[in-house]
Structure formats: C-alpha cells, structure tokens
Design an enzyme around this catalytic site. Structure first.
Site, PDB file in Angstrom:
ATOM      1  N   HIS A 270       1.639   5.393  -1.748  1.00  0.00           N
ATOM      2  CA  HIS A 270       1.302   6.562  -2.578  1.00  0.00           C
ATOM      3  C   HIS A 270       2.591   7.125  -3.168  1.00  0.00           C
ATOM      4  CE1 HIS A 270      -2.828   6.652  -1.060  1.00  0.00           C
ATOM      5  NE2 HIS A 270      -2.276   6.211   0.057  1.00  0.00           N
ATOM      6  N   LEU A 271       2.669   7.130  -4.494  1.00  0.00           N
ATOM      7  CA  LEU A 271       3.874   7.633  -5.161  1.00  0.00           C
ATOM      8  C   LEU A 271       3.675   9.004  -5.799  1.00  0.00           C
ATOM      9  CD1 LEU A 271       5.372   4.486  -6.975  1.00  0.00           C
ATOM     10  CD2 LEU A 271       6.382   5.765  -5.073  1.00  0.00           C
ATOM     11  N   ARG A 272       2.406   9.458  -5.891  1.00  0.00           N
ATOM     12  CA  ARG A 272       2.112  10.747  -6.553  1.00  0.00           C
ATOM     13  C   ARG A 272       2.606  10.716  -8.000  1.00  0.00           C
ATOM     14  NH1 ARG A 272      -1.073  10.829  -2.266  1.00  0.00           N
ATOM     15  NH2 ARG A 272      -0.242  11.835  -0.411  1.00  0.00           N
TER      16      ARG A 272
ATOM     17  N   HIS B 134     -10.360   1.405   1.301  1.00  0.00           N
ATOM     18  CA  HIS B 134     -10.218   2.407   2.367  1.00  0.00           C
ATOM     19  C   HIS B 134     -11.524   2.305   3.139  1.00  0.00           C
ATOM     20  CE1 HIS B 134      -8.817   6.241   4.261  1.00  0.00           C
ATOM     21  NE2 HIS B 134     -10.071   6.137   4.674  1.00  0.00           N
TER      22      HIS B 134
ATOM     23  N   HIS C 253       0.867  -1.197   0.000  1.00  0.00           N
ATOM     24  CA  HIS C 253       0.000   0.000   0.000  1.00  0.00           C
ATOM     25  C   HIS C 253       0.896   1.236   0.000  1.00  0.00           C
ATOM     26  CE1 HIS C 253      -3.804   2.225   1.465  1.00  0.00           C
ATOM     27  NE2 HIS C 253      -2.893   3.140   1.173  1.00  0.00           N
TER      28      HIS C 253
ATOM     29  N   LEU D 242      -5.086   9.362   7.754  1.00  0.00           N
ATOM     30  CA  LEU D 242      -6.377   8.675   7.746  1.00  0.00           C
ATOM     31  C   LEU D 242      -6.173   7.220   7.357  1.00  0.00           C
ATOM     32  CD1 LEU D 242      -8.563  11.469   6.146  1.00  0.00           C
ATOM     33  CD2 LEU D 242      -8.703  10.606   8.496  1.00  0.00           C
TER      34      LEU D 242
ATOM     35  N   ALA E 110      -3.841  14.998   5.321  1.00  0.00           N
ATOM     36  CA  ALA E 110      -3.689  13.714   6.015  1.00  0.00           C
ATOM     37  C   ALA E 110      -2.661  12.858   5.297  1.00  0.00           C
ATOM     38  CB  ALA E 110      -5.029  12.988   6.053  1.00  0.00           C
TER      39      ALA E 110
ATOM     40  N   ASN F 237      -4.884   7.383  -6.344  1.00  0.00           N
ATOM     41  CA  ASN F 237      -5.587   8.637  -6.032  1.00  0.00           C
ATOM     42  C   ASN F 237      -4.802   9.866  -6.490  1.00  0.00           C
ATOM     43  OD1 ASN F 237      -3.691   8.112  -3.968  1.00  0.00           O
ATOM     44  ND2 ASN F 237      -4.856   9.253  -2.439  1.00  0.00           N
TER      45      ASN F 237
ATOM     46  N   ASP G   9       1.421   2.652   3.519  1.00  0.00           N
ATOM     47  CA  ASP G   9       0.566   3.832   3.328  1.00  0.00           C
ATOM     48  C   ASP G   9       1.411   5.102   3.411  1.00  0.00           C
ATOM     49  OD1 ASP G   9      -1.700   5.279   2.729  1.00  0.00           O
ATOM     50  OD2 ASP G   9      -2.418   5.340   4.794  1.00  0.00           O
TER      51      ASP G   9
ATOM     52  N   LYS H 252      -9.205   0.018  -6.254  1.00  0.00           N
ATOM     53  CA  LYS H 252      -9.250   0.683  -4.955  1.00  0.00           C
ATOM     54  C   LYS H 252     -10.593   1.343  -4.709  1.00  0.00           C
ATOM     55  CE  LYS H 252      -7.627   2.111  -1.121  1.00  0.00           C
ATOM     56  NZ  LYS H 252      -6.560   3.001  -0.722  1.00  0.00           N
TER      57      LYS H 252
ATOM     58  N   HIS I 287      -4.844  -0.544   5.465  1.00  0.00           N
ATOM     59  CA  HIS I 287      -4.386   0.212   6.638  1.00  0.00           C
ATOM     60  C   HIS I 287      -5.338   0.099   7.833  1.00  0.00           C
ATOM     61  CE1 HIS I 287      -7.096   3.124   4.848  1.00  0.00           C
ATOM     62  NE2 HIS I 287      -6.218   3.733   4.097  1.00  0.00           N
TER      63      HIS I 287
ATOM     64  N   HIS J 121       3.208  14.592   1.571  1.00  0.00           N
ATOM     65  CA  HIS J 121       2.582  15.904   1.383  1.00  0.00           C
ATOM     66  C   HIS J 121       3.661  16.927   1.717  1.00  0.00           C
ATOM     67  CE1 HIS J 121      -1.678  14.588   1.119  1.00  0.00           C
ATOM     68  NE2 HIS J 121      -1.317  13.637   1.954  1.00  0.00           N
TER      69      HIS J 121
HETATM   70  N1  LIG Z   1      -3.400   7.861   4.478  1.00  0.00           N
HETATM   71  C1  LIG Z   1      -3.550   9.149   4.355  1.00  0.00           C
HETATM   72  O1  LIG Z   1      -3.712   9.840   5.365  1.00  0.00           O
HETATM   73  N2  LIG Z   1      -3.528   9.760   3.145  1.00  0.00           N
HETATM   74  C2  LIG Z   1      -3.453   9.131   1.854  1.00  0.00           C
HETATM   75  C3  LIG Z   1      -4.769   8.579   1.415  1.00  0.00           C
HETATM   76  C4  LIG Z   1      -5.199   7.304   2.110  1.00  0.00           C
HETATM   77  O2  LIG Z   1      -4.504   6.302   2.100  1.00  0.00           O
HETATM   78  O3  LIG Z   1      -6.300   7.282   2.681  1.00  0.00           O
HETATM   79  C5  LIG Z   1      -2.948  10.153   0.831  1.00  0.00           C
HETATM   80  O4  LIG Z   1      -3.059   9.904  -0.385  1.00  0.00           O
HETATM   81  O5  LIG Z   1      -2.415  11.205   1.235  1.00  0.00           O
HETATM   82 ZN   LIG Z   2      -3.218   5.131   1.424  1.00  0.00          ZN
HETATM   83 ZN   LIG Z   3      -6.734   5.198   2.620  1.00  0.00          ZN
END
Ligand SMILES: NC(=O)N[C@@H](CC(=O)O)C(=O)O
Ligand SMILES: [Zn+2]
Ligand SMILES: [Zn+2]
Length: 347
Positions: free
Chosen positions: A19-21, A140, A17, A223, A267, A45, A251, A103, A178, A255
C-alpha cells in the site's frame, strides 16, 4: 559445525503486496520501498479506489513523480474490482501492459473496501474475462459476515468463496493475499499451479498474543488479524519450504500514528522501512536463510510472468535500533518494531 551467517547477498527482491497511498503520504513512504525492492504490486484501495485503467495510469504517473531521483523502482499497478467492473475494462487493463492484477476486496472486509464486491456472482463477466486474458485475481480472502468470528473469516472464505470460484473458473490465476492460517497455506499448497499466495513478515513473526502483550498494542492490529501460534508456524513452514507458490508480499499499510492509537484504530502495519530485515529474521529463526532468495526474489516474478531481477542486495548481521516514528505528511508513522533492536541490516 555450521558457522553462523554474517552476511547474505541475494538477487534484489520485489514486494508483491504493497500500500503506497497517495499525495503527501505516498511521498513519505515510497523511498522506503524503493530502497528495498525493485518492483511492487501496488494496491488500489485509494479514496476513490483505482477502478479503471485510466485511473491506474494516472496513479502510476504520480508514483513515478514521487520517486527519489536516484531510485530504481517500478510500480506494478492493479485495479479495484467492483460489482460493475466490465469485460472491456479487463481487456483495457490487459492491453495497457501496466496493470498486473485485479484486487478483490469483499465490501467491508478492510481499509477502504466499501466500494468492493458485495457478491462474487455480480463479477462473473469480469472474472470470465480475467480467466481468458490471464489477468490475476488478487484476493483479500475474508468473509465479511458479522456472524463469523473475526479469527475464522479467512478459513470460512476458503469454503464459501475460494473453492466455488476456482470450480467455476479453473484456469483463473489467483493470488491468495496475505495468508494468515494453516488452512490457507494447506489450501494453496494443494491447489493447481495457477494459485499462489503472498506472506507478510509480520504474520511470520507474530501471533495473536502480540496484540495484547502488556496492554493493547494498536500497532500490531492488521487485517487479516494475527492468528494463533499454530497458524504462524504453518506460515513459516510454507514460506521457507521452497515451494514457489509462496512469495513475499509485505502488506505494508501506513496509517498516521493518531489514527492507530485511537478509540477506533485503523488496521495495518508499516513494515516497508525494515521489510527485508524482518523477513531475514523470520527465515533465520527457521534455519532457512538459504530459502529467502527464492521467496523474496524469484517466485513472485515467475508467477506474474515477469523477468527476475538481475541486481543484488546485501543484508548484514548488525544490531540497530528502529526509530520510534517516521515523518508522514505533517504527521508521524510508527514502524513495526519501533524503538526496538533488529539484528539484520540491509546495506
Ligand atoms: N492490511 C491491513 O490491515 N490494511 C490494509 C488493507 C488490506 O490489505 O487489507 C490497508 O490498506 O490499510
Ligand atoms: Zn493489503
Ligand atoms: Zn487485504
């Protein structure tokens, strides 16, 4: 008497899990993950979200192009489920061989979830197709109803959404992403083998007090939100139990510093930089370092039907200081444990 462990060599782990943006942010964070992990399930996302196989193929190319030359890393792509995802799109995703999950973001639940699902009832066709072709649903799992307390949103999702969903689609492969509560850990443990869960390092190491220690701590806001200590303890128990339903998913969610240290902060915690060090710390505190390899390197691959990795990594017991910030597309990013000491180091 047991000697303390000074070094730990395990099969190279995967992150189920992440996030690479995209763009400059992707270039900034990808080397951290590629150094630690062989593969990662890449969350969809983005803005706009990765809703089709065609978009996932393009995103995958951008990730491969952003990799350092000497990297050995495979991105595993996902689609973003919407009210309008079609049966054909699920079949295309399966046939592509590069999409490994779809997802579910309940609309409004988290970062970039506004195009998410407003009502699972709208997704019946897509879910039927996923169950049929064996495409996992990555959830999620939080309700978005504003009348539900933010600390209860995961527990309420189990009753209102997860149980009815599995009743309707009993063979659907589901990853409860998560998990943050004892309720979720218990639910997954008693569910059939088509249901599994990812567990983050930060939810193993912190409880909700950590958001307020000495003043508000925006870098500890994510989150689903950190929960009470009893929930953290239940997550540690699940992750270190050797039960193959629980596996590693950081996760890690970058940011920029100024968007977290703000009146309305984003978050997400950035843990990719020190992920295995943090998990080693959590497992060592639980006296369960011997369970780390299954959790980090075997069970996720087994659930996704992918081969286990063959290379190895080594972690050594060595104190080092995490930098206060890391470069992030002309900005900076504050990693978890910034300016603090860690006692494990990945070589
Ligand atoms: N975990 C987080 O707080 N943020 C994640 C989104 C997610 O996994 O819910 C994100 O993309 O910033
Ligand atoms: Zn996530
Ligand atoms: Zn999530």
């Amino acid at each position: 008497m047991n000697n303390p462990i000074h070094s730990l060599t395990i099969t190279r782990p995967d992150d189920w899990h992440l996030h690479l943006r995209d763009g400059g942010a992707l270039k900034a964070v990808l080397p951290d993950t590629a150094r630690q992990f062989a593969r990662a399930i890449v969350m969809p996302n983005l803005r706009p979200p990765v809703t089709t196989t065609a978009l996932a193929i393009e995103y995958r190319e951008r990730i491969l192009n952003a990799l350092p030359v000497d990297a050995n890393f495979e991105p595993l792509m996902t689609l973003y489920l919407t009210d309008n995802t079609t049966t054909e799109e699920i079949e295309r995703a399966k046939a592509s061989g590069i999409v490994h999950g779809v997802k579910l973001y309940p609309a409004g639940a988290t970062t970039n979830s506004d195009s998410g699902v407003t009502n699972l009832g709208h997704c019946v066709k897509a879910l039927e197709a996923m169950e049929r072709v064996g495409m996992p649903l990555l959830a999620h799992a939080e309700v978005t109803d504003s009348d539900v307390d933010v600390f209860d949103r995961e527990r309420v999702f189990i009753e209102r959404n997860m149980i009815p969903l599995l009743k309707k689609f009993p063979s659907l492969r589901v990853v409860f992403e998560h998990i943050t509560t004892r309720d979720a850990a218990d639910f997954v443990a008693q569910a059939p083998s088509n249901v599994a869960a990812t567990v983050t390092a930060h939810h193993l190491l912190m409880n909700r007090n950590d958001m307020f220690k000495g003043g508000i701590q925006p870098h500890h806001y994510c989150l689903p939100i950190l929960k009470r200590e009893e929930h953290r303890v239940a997550l540690v128990k699940a992750a270190t139990s050797g039960n193959p339903k629980f596996f590693l998913g950081t996760d890690s969610a970058p940011h920029a510093k100024h968007t977290k240290e703000a009146a309305c902060g984003c978050a997400g915690m950035y843990t990719a930089h020190t992920a295995m060090e943090l998990y080693a710390e959590a497992f060592e505190l639980a006296g369960a370092l011997d369970k780390l390899e299954g959790f980090a390197s075997f069970y996720g691959a087994d659930f996704y039907g992918l081969p286990r990795n063959t290379e190895q990594i080594t972690l050594v017991k060595e104190s080092w200081k995490v930098p206060g910030s890391l470069p992030y597309e002309g900005d900076v990013l504050v990693p978890l444990r910034a300016e603090q000491m860690l006692n494990w180091k990945m070589l």
